[in-house]
Each structure stands twice: as C-alpha cells, then as structure tokens.
Design a protein around this motif. Sequence first.
Motif, PDB file in Angstrom:
ATOM      1  N   UNK A  96      -2.899  15.077   5.865  1.00  0.00           N
ATOM      2  CA  UNK A  96      -1.912  16.124   6.155  1.00  0.00           C
ATOM      3  C   UNK A  96      -0.558  15.470   6.419  1.00  0.00           C
ATOM      4  N   UNK A  97       0.487  16.296   6.401  1.00  0.00           N
ATOM      5  CA  UNK A  97       1.823  15.759   6.668  1.00  0.00           C
ATOM      6  C   UNK A  97       1.957  15.307   8.119  1.00  0.00           C
ATOM      7  N   UNK A  98       1.278  16.029   9.035  1.00  0.00           N
ATOM      8  CA  UNK A  98       1.407  15.608  10.447  1.00  0.00           C
ATOM      9  C   UNK A  98       0.755  14.242  10.649  1.00  0.00           C
ATOM     10  N   UNK A  99      -0.350  13.973   9.951  1.00  0.00           N
ATOM     11  CA  UNK A  99      -0.955  12.632  10.046  1.00  0.00           C
ATOM     12  C   UNK A  99       0.033  11.586   9.527  1.00  0.00           C
ATOM     13  N   UNK A 100       0.648  11.912   8.398  1.00  0.00           N
ATOM     14  CA  UNK A 100       1.611  10.971   7.788  1.00  0.00           C
ATOM     15  C   UNK A 100       2.769  10.714   8.757  1.00  0.00           C
ATOM     16  N   UNK A 101       3.250  11.783   9.388  1.00  0.00           N
ATOM     17  CA  UNK A 101       4.386  11.650  10.304  1.00  0.00           C
ATOM     18  C   UNK A 101       4.033  10.776  11.514  1.00  0.00           C
ATOM     19  N   UNK A 102       2.786  10.925  11.976  1.00  0.00           N
ATOM     20  CA  UNK A 102       2.361  10.077  13.107  1.00  0.00           C
ATOM     21  C   UNK A 102       2.373   8.603  12.695  1.00  0.00           C
ATOM     22  N   UNK A 103       1.935   8.339  11.452  1.00  0.00           N
ATOM     23  CA  UNK A 103       1.920   6.945  10.969  1.00  0.00           C
ATOM     24  C   UNK A 103       3.348   6.406  10.869  1.00  0.00           C
ATOM     25  N   UNK A 104       4.238   7.235  10.331  1.00  0.00           N
ATOM     26  CA  UNK A 104       5.630   6.795  10.145  1.00  0.00           C
ATOM     27  C   UNK A 104       6.259   6.488  11.510  1.00  0.00           C
ATOM     28  N   UNK A 105       6.017   7.390  12.479  1.00  0.00           N
ATOM     29  CA  UNK A 105       6.615   7.204  13.815  1.00  0.00           C
ATOM     30  C   UNK A 105       6.056   5.939  14.470  1.00  0.00           C
ATOM     31  N   UNK A 106       4.745   5.731  14.375  1.00  0.00           N
ATOM     32  CA  UNK A 106       4.131   4.576  15.057  1.00  0.00           C
ATOM     33  C   UNK A 106       4.595   3.257  14.438  1.00  0.00           C
ATOM     34  N   UNK A 107       4.681   3.205  13.113  1.00  0.00           N
ATOM     35  CA  UNK A 107       5.066   1.939  12.476  1.00  0.00           C
ATOM     36  C   UNK A 107       6.541   1.635  12.754  1.00  0.00           C
ATOM     37  N   UNK A 108       7.336   2.707  12.843  1.00  0.00           N
ATOM     38  CA  UNK A 108       8.760   2.520  13.202  1.00  0.00           C
ATOM     39  C   UNK A 108       8.858   2.009  14.640  1.00  0.00           C
ATOM     40  N   UNK A 109       8.143   2.680  15.522  1.00  0.00           N
ATOM     41  CA  UNK A 109       8.203   2.328  16.954  1.00  0.00           C
ATOM     42  C   UNK A 109       7.828   0.861  17.183  1.00  0.00           C
ATOM     43  N   UNK A 110       6.793   0.397  16.463  1.00  0.00           N
ATOM     44  CA  UNK A 110       6.326  -0.973  16.701  1.00  0.00           C
ATOM     45  C   UNK A 110       6.995  -1.997  15.776  1.00  0.00           C
ATOM     46  N   UNK A 111       7.916  -1.518  14.945  1.00  0.00           N
ATOM     47  CA  UNK A 111       8.720  -2.437  14.124  1.00  0.00           C
ATOM     48  C   UNK A 111       7.922  -3.204  13.080  1.00  0.00           C
ATOM     49  N   UNK A 112       6.892  -2.567  12.504  1.00  0.00           N
ATOM     50  CA  UNK A 112       6.125  -3.258  11.450  1.00  0.00           C
ATOM     51  C   UNK A 112       6.410  -2.617  10.101  1.00  0.00           C
ATOM     52  N   UNK A 113       6.217  -3.385   9.048  1.00  0.00           N
ATOM     53  CA  UNK A 113       6.428  -2.839   7.704  1.00  0.00           C
ATOM     54  C   UNK A 113       5.236  -1.962   7.349  1.00  0.00           C
ATOM     55  N   UNK A 114       5.528  -0.843   6.696  1.00  0.00           N
ATOM     56  CA  UNK A 114       4.475   0.112   6.326  1.00  0.00           C
ATOM     57  C   UNK A 114       4.793   0.638   4.938  1.00  0.00           C
ATOM     58  N   UNK A 115       3.825   0.483   4.051  1.00  0.00           N
ATOM     59  CA  UNK A 115       4.015   1.071   2.723  1.00  0.00           C
ATOM     60  C   UNK A 115       2.673   1.619   2.230  1.00  0.00           C
ATOM     61  N   UNK A 116       2.737   2.508   1.234  1.00  0.00           N
ATOM     62  CA  UNK A 116       1.512   3.018   0.631  1.00  0.00           C
ATOM     63  C   UNK A 116       1.272   2.273  -0.669  1.00  0.00           C
ATOM     64  N   UNK A 117       0.032   1.834  -0.844  1.00  0.00           N
ATOM     65  CA  UNK A 117      -0.363   1.081  -2.037  1.00  0.00           C
ATOM     66  C   UNK A 117      -0.608   2.091  -3.161  1.00  0.00           C
ATOM     67  N   UNK A 118       0.343   2.193  -4.089  1.00  0.00           N
ATOM     68  CA  UNK A 118       0.186   3.104  -5.238  1.00  0.00           C
ATOM     69  C   UNK A 118       0.443   2.244  -6.470  1.00  0.00           C
ATOM     70  N   UNK A 119      -0.648   1.728  -7.019  1.00  0.00           N
ATOM     71  CA  UNK A 119      -0.531   0.687  -8.046  1.00  0.00           C
ATOM     72  C   UNK A 119       0.002   1.168  -9.389  1.00  0.00           C
ATOM     73  N   UNK A 120      -0.156   2.479  -9.718  1.00  0.00           N
ATOM     74  CA  UNK A 120       0.297   2.917 -11.052  1.00  0.00           C
ATOM     75  C   UNK A 120       1.800   2.660 -11.238  1.00  0.00           C
ATOM     76  N   UNK A 121       2.550   2.700 -10.154  1.00  0.00           N
ATOM     77  CA  UNK A 121       3.993   2.425 -10.281  1.00  0.00           C
ATOM     78  C   UNK A 121       4.255   0.961 -10.644  1.00  0.00           C
TER      79      UNK A 121
END
Length: 373
Positions: free
Chosen positions: A103-128
């Motif tokens: 869900x979007x709220x799950x995604x938003x929690x991930x974005x907020x937590x990774x920002x807060x802790x200053x770590x790099x966060x990306x989604x692995x989407x290999x077709x690109x």
Amino acid sequence: MVDKVKIGIIGLGRISSLHLPAYKENGLDAELVAVCDSNKKRIKEVSQEYNVEKTYTDYEELLQDPNIDAVEILTPHQLHLPMVLKAAQAKKHISLQKVPAMSLSEMDQMIAATKKHGVKFRVFENFRFYPPYQKAMELINQGVIGKTIRVDYQMWSGLETLSQWDVPLKSWAWRISEKGNYKSPTLFDDGYHKHSVISQFLNQPIKSVIVWQGEKRIKGTVKWDLPSSMIYVCKNKANFATWNTSLHDFIPMHSKYYGCDEYVSIFGEKGAIYIPGCTGSWFKDCGAYAPGQAGIHWQDENGHRFKDTDIDTDWQTSFTNCSREFINAIHEDRQPEVNPQEARYILQIGLAGIRSVRNNFQEINLKDIKDKP
Ligand SMILES: NC(=O)c1ccc[n+]([C@@H]2O[C@H](COP(=O)([O-])OP(=O)(O)OC[C@H]3O[C@@H](n4cnc5c(N)ncnc54)[C@H](O)[C@@H]3O)[C@@H](O)[C@H]2O)c1
C-alpha cells in the motif's frame, strides 16, 4: 567510502539466483558477506556455492552485524515493511525487490524511516536496466523519435515452459494469495515491471488506468489473472500505452528464466522503436520467419532505419546492471535508481489497476488511490 561495500542478502528464494552471481563474477565493488533465509537447506546451498561466511535464519540478527554496510531484501512483498524499517534503524543502505509495498502508506513509512536514519533506499526494478530498454531511453532522451505518443507492450507466456526454470510451488503460493499479492501474479507482481518501463518510455505523467481481465485456469484448476489488457491514459489524452498479456499452451517458449517473452513498440511524433524479446525468446530458431531479431530496431525522424542486434539481450544482465547501480551509488554517495518517489508512483499505477478490475474494469484516476486498491 573507499572499501568494497559489504552486502547482506535477506531472502534466498527463486529470484536470489539472479542476484547472487553479481557478487561473484561481475566486478562489482562489493563483497557478499552474509546471507539470511528462514530455510536452512537453502542457506547451506547458497553459502557453499558462493562461499559466504556468515549465515542467519533471523534477519534481525543479520542487521546487527556491524560489518554489513547494505542489504538486498528479496522476500515476498508483504514482509518488506518490517524488514525495511528495521534495516533503516540498523543504518544499512537498502535495495528492496519490487513490489516494494502492499500500500502507499507502507511505502510512505519506508520512505520516512530511511530518510530519518540517513540511509540510501531504492527499489530493485531490473527491467529499467535491460540493455535494449536502456538504449531505448537513450534514443528517447536524444529526441531521435520525438515525444512519445504511444507504447504497446505485449507479453506471452507459454505453459509448456513453466517448469523449465524450476519455480517451486511455494514461490507461486503467496503470489495467488490476497494477503501477499492481491491474488494478482500478473497485474500486481509482474505488472510492477511493466508499469515501470511503460511510464519511463511514455516519459510523461499517467493520469488514469483501465484494466480488462478475462479468466484462465492453469491446468484447469488454478485461477490466474490472465488474459488481461491494461490501458495507461496520459494527462495529455492524445498519448497512451497498452499492456496486453496472455498465456498460450502451444507456445514453444525458449527461455533460460520464466516461460514468458515480451515485445515492445514505442511510437514517437517522428519515429518509432521496436524491441522484440526480453525474458525469453519465443522467436528464437524461427530464422527468416521470425518477426524480429532480439535486440533493438528503430526508425528516426528522417525515416532511416537502424538496428542493434549485437546488444546484450540476456535478461540476467538487467539484474547485474541493477545491482551495479546500487553499489556505485553507495560509493558515489548519490541516490540509486529506482528512487523511492518514482517507485511509489509505479506502485500507485499497480494499485489503480487492481481497483479497476475490482470495479468492473472502470477507469481509475491515480490521484484517487490514496492507500490500497
Ligand atoms: N525482478 C524480478 O524480475 C523478480 C522476479 C521474481 C521475484 N521478484 C521479487 O522478489 C521477491 C521474492 O520473490 P521470489 O520469487 O524469490 O520468492 P520465493 O518465495 O521464491 O522466495 C522467498 C524467500 O524468502 C524466504 N523468507 C520468507 N520469510 C523470511 C524471513 N522472515 N526471513 C528470511 N527469509 C525469509 C523464503 O524462505 C524464501 O526462500 C518478491 O518481492 C518478488 O516480487 C522479482
């Protein structure tokens, strides 16, 4: 960071077999130092084959290992949220397999937590990172076909080949569940790749989606979300994309991986691009009768035709390239692709597609998807 990035992989299921080799033989500036899975037999196989010293059955213990800089999370989507939150808290950089969240709220929690802790966060989407798709984006960005006005993405699966690349039944089980994947192995799970590359090729905002879905029972029993047809409507209503997918028992699919193949055409205002083949190669061995040689073909604004059929068309390369992007971004201290906001947008397209099916194939505006389908 000057040293090799020390990587831990969490989840050693089917798809890990395309992640693990990147750390063995492809010159990534990284070292696989730990693996984790709840399945002890799988841990033993992997740690022996890849010579990994540290193994864990509990991912929280892996996250406490101070020697690890970054993790790749390769578990089913419904497990992603707690894993990302805990990895962020443990200050590990995170590469997360698609589909990132339910869900979007799950995604938003991930974005907020990774920002807060200053770590790099990306989604692995290999077709690109599949070389012919990368080349297509290069051509689009250079203006070789003008502004994109239409993308058609066709996909076929061949039942005969479902067993070629051994995919254990338990890898399918969570995909046909409501909790794990909205009962949508095609539209929500695999679809994430299609929404991703289609939105990239369109190169402009998508406003709404419409999905039609028929019904297919595999071997007469398991219901699959096929055939299906999805229309992506751009904000500029002159422009659109389609994704059509179906399964055909007669197709002699050549594939080293999943028993499917894709064919993309991208029309610009001045030219067009065709990309036959990706995961598999339906037309391999068809010789002169093949409708397209794997690689990339295009026509530019002057009507001149070109092709690159020497380009690397092995689907596995998209995985290595995608891992390389993560490692290089850590070394270069920049945001790796696919970045979290873009990944959220792709998720929103998938959630809108599910809502369209559930609302009798209605057109769904992306802005109306606030959280779940
Ligand atoms: N990029 C692609 O082309 C692609 C292809 C397939 C799968 N995927 C994605 O990768 C993810 C995994 O898919 P898969 O096909 O490998 O699934 P899978 O079911 O084959 O493997 C999942 C693995 O996770 C392990 N696991 C489950 N819970 C765990 C826990 N709490 N701690 C540690 N390990 C745990 C399982 O034992 C299993 O080995 C999914 O999000 C899927 O969408 C991406």
